[in-house]
Scaffold this motif. Sequence first.
Motif, short mmCIF file in Angstrom:
data_model
loop_
_atom_site.label_atom_id
_atom_site.label_comp_id
_atom_site.label_asym_id
_atom_site.label_seq_id
_atom_site.Cartn_x
_atom_site.Cartn_y
_atom_site.Cartn_z
N ILE A 136 0.86 -1.19 0.00
CA ILE A 136 0.00 0.00 0.00
C ILE A 136 0.89 1.24 0.00
O ILE A 136 1.80 1.36 0.85
N ASP A 137 0.67 2.13 -0.96
CA ASP A 137 1.37 3.40 -0.98
C ASP A 137 0.79 4.28 0.13
O ASP A 137 -0.39 4.63 0.11
N SER A 138 1.62 4.66 1.09
CA SER A 138 1.14 5.42 2.24
C SER A 138 0.68 6.82 1.85
O SER A 138 -0.16 7.40 2.54
N GLN A 139 1.24 7.38 0.76
CA GLN A 139 0.89 8.74 0.38
C GLN A 139 -0.42 8.77 -0.39
O GLN A 139 -1.34 9.53 -0.06
N THR A 140 -0.53 7.94 -1.42
CA THR A 140 -1.75 7.93 -2.24
C THR A 140 -2.83 6.99 -1.69
O THR A 140 -3.98 7.06 -2.12
N PHE A 141 -2.42 6.11 -0.79
CA PHE A 141 -3.32 5.13 -0.19
C PHE A 141 -3.98 4.27 -1.27
O PHE A 141 -5.21 4.10 -1.33
N ASN A 142 -3.14 3.71 -2.14
CA ASN A 142 -3.58 2.81 -3.19
C ASN A 142 -2.81 1.50 -3.11
O ASN A 142 -1.69 1.45 -2.57
#
Length: 846
Positions: A136-142
């Motif tokens: 999970i990308d912590s910045q984009t939350f994807n």
Amino acid sequence: MALWMLAWVAIVILPACQARLVPRVSFPSGSSGRLLSRFDSPTIGNTTTLLLSHDGETLFVGARDAVISLDVSQPGVMELKRKLDWFPTTKDLDDCSMKGKVKTDCPNFIRVLQFLNSTHMYTCGTFAFSPRCTYIDSQTFNLVFGPSGKPDEGRGRCPYDPYQRNTAIIVGERDSLQRAGGDGELYTGTVADYRGNRPVISRYLSEGNHIDLKLDDTLGWLEDPTFISSTFIPSEEKVYFFFSEEGREYDFIEKFTVSRIAQVCTSDIGGQRTLQRRWTTFSKAQLLCQAEKELPYNVLQDIVTLPPPDGASDDETLFYGIFTSQWSVNSGKSAVCAFRLGDIKKIFSGNYKVLNRDTLRWSTRVQEKVANPGECGLHNASDSDLRFVKENFLADESVLPIGKGLALVSPDQSYSKITAQRTRGANGKDYTVLLLLTESGFLHKVVLLDQGPHIIEEVQVFQQPQAVKNLLLSISKGMVFVGTSDGVLGVPTSNCSYYWSCAECVLSRDPFCAWDPNRKACADVTSIPADAGQDVDGANVVEMCKVTTITPRAKFGQHKPPTESCPPGEQVLVSLNEVVTLRCPEASKLASVHWERPNSRISPELYLQRSDGSLRFLATPVTLGHYLCFSTESGYQQTLALYTVKQNSGGASTGTGAGAGAGAALTTPATTPTRPSSQSTVKGVGPGPKTEAPKPTLFWRRPDATITFNTDRKFTGVNRPRLDQDVEKLEPAEGRSYFQELVAVSLMLALALCVILMGALYALRQKCRGKSGPQVCPRRDSEAGSLREQDPLTRSPSPTAAATGNKRKGLAQNGLVQNGLVHGKAPSAKNGSPRGSNGHLPNTPM
């Protein structure tokens, strides 16, 4: 035989006599005295996997078919920021149902959620009994998939069953990101097959010269374990796993569960020929949570790591664990034991048991050790050394708790989760505070003292039993987050503003709170510059507060501002013969409550003090006057309430001394709230008709009603005292019931039947005696007078015979003939008393 009896007493009787730990203050769900932050949603369930961001602003939550982020930057606020859906396809759900699983267990339950590096997280879910993992990308939350473009295989990293416990931790996190996933390594303890028969401790996401490792499935290194937790100790470069399993080293008839700690080195890369791609540094030991002369608490429920104090060695790292027992004698009890890292290292560096592969029995090795099991760097060891550590992985001795005893034992609470924090008090001393979650849904805050544990408070966090729960402590935010099936709650670790006075602040014995003499308030101890009033160990109010008495609370359930003056007392207006209930605010469950009257005694014949501390009585001229409620705790007495009970101006004449009226104790039950009411006064006031001074009455005490008799003995029936409107409002749980009238009528009916039955039996007895008595034929007076009586002892004529013969006719008419006074011969008379031939009264049994 005597030794067996002593052993039975030590094992069975003594544990039952342990003191019951009682929380000092209790806050039910929704209580205004303990404000909680909460997040719940009808579309998001099973929010049990928690992860707090490094800055403490965002809480990531693994739920059912989703991962969400909550904004927790503001105190008391928990708002949804983002939601990331991740659920199985329809085909996955159909396949799960075809495998015989319940449909409600087939969604994707997130069970692993860890930071991989500064930009990515790693997560795994059960995914319809086919585990999957992804990034999970912590910045984009994807979601970010690997090179294959789809989620990774989750076998060995996440359990299949959502109810099966597991543990996972990422070690070696670095800021640089070379690929999606980063450089952190995942250490897990779970099962690696669908049936749950292959437990493994594994390492994944390895890079460079590191390779993924796992336990050898054929060695029996794990015996049906239940994984609990894992932790990483950087100075040791080891990951420790905590679990419970079957203890095969004990030759018992039935299965015996033991608690374990296992270790692996993060530098382990497996053997070159022996133990290839297998752990070479795995070893385990037993955690023994046992009090002296008691059976052990052998089942580990949860465990937490408490770092050492500043400046102390890592050997002072402590592990606090919750243990229960499989033995019926300790059924329902929970114990907390603390283990020291230095003691664990000593056990792992000692002797090891060896397993005989032919007999499957364990024994202590007596020959010299070829290698040290559990020692880091064994991947370069020879094959003979690796074969030795392959067969010697169970430490011979058990790890004993600190002080060789229990840190806490609760005979009536079943604890499931634990977290711990070390905090410094106003005296500069460090105190350990435990937060324990009960199966019944309460969070207990406990401080460990030299004289024993003290439960500061309990807070109800959920009302329905939860199968899977989680606790996450944030020391920087002063919050503990509780993940439940219904939602996430944030509970502040301190609640200093609840204590309204210096005495209450000191008596709480909360190391987070102290009395600020400048602000006249109970506040966080770190915010008080000097002269903080706190005594966690002794609760000495007189010394800390420099007072001997304290004014009462102005209102029940409300905390009076320090500047507000307290009234001299609450006035209660009553009518005669009305039920009066005076409530005493519950300051503490550890305090003893008692009532007093100036220049008078509160006798149990007139008053009833109930379990909640309230006082009940009937309003009469005798019971009017002043009342004071006191509480005593830790040797300190404080006044909690003052009342002045007066008669309504429209009623009869008042009287505060010993009057002519008679009072009675009333025992009408009532349901009262567990916490103090928010009303400022509790009155026993009702409209009541105007009456003259009541006549003296006689009361018969009964639990639910009063039966009244007038002095002229004329029965007036059952009179149930009418509760006034205020009391009825305070006790809505009673409702209208005719149970008292039914009991009274039944008693009167039974009494009447008994009287009628006794009369009938008496009449029947008289009739039967008349038929069975001797029949005497009437004689003429001359014949009656010619009879001669003899003294029964001398057989000589009695001088009284003539007189007796003259009276025989009168005696026969009076019915004395049947009693044997006139039947052929008369009994002797001595001192004017007729007696039978045996010297006793006629018809009197000997």
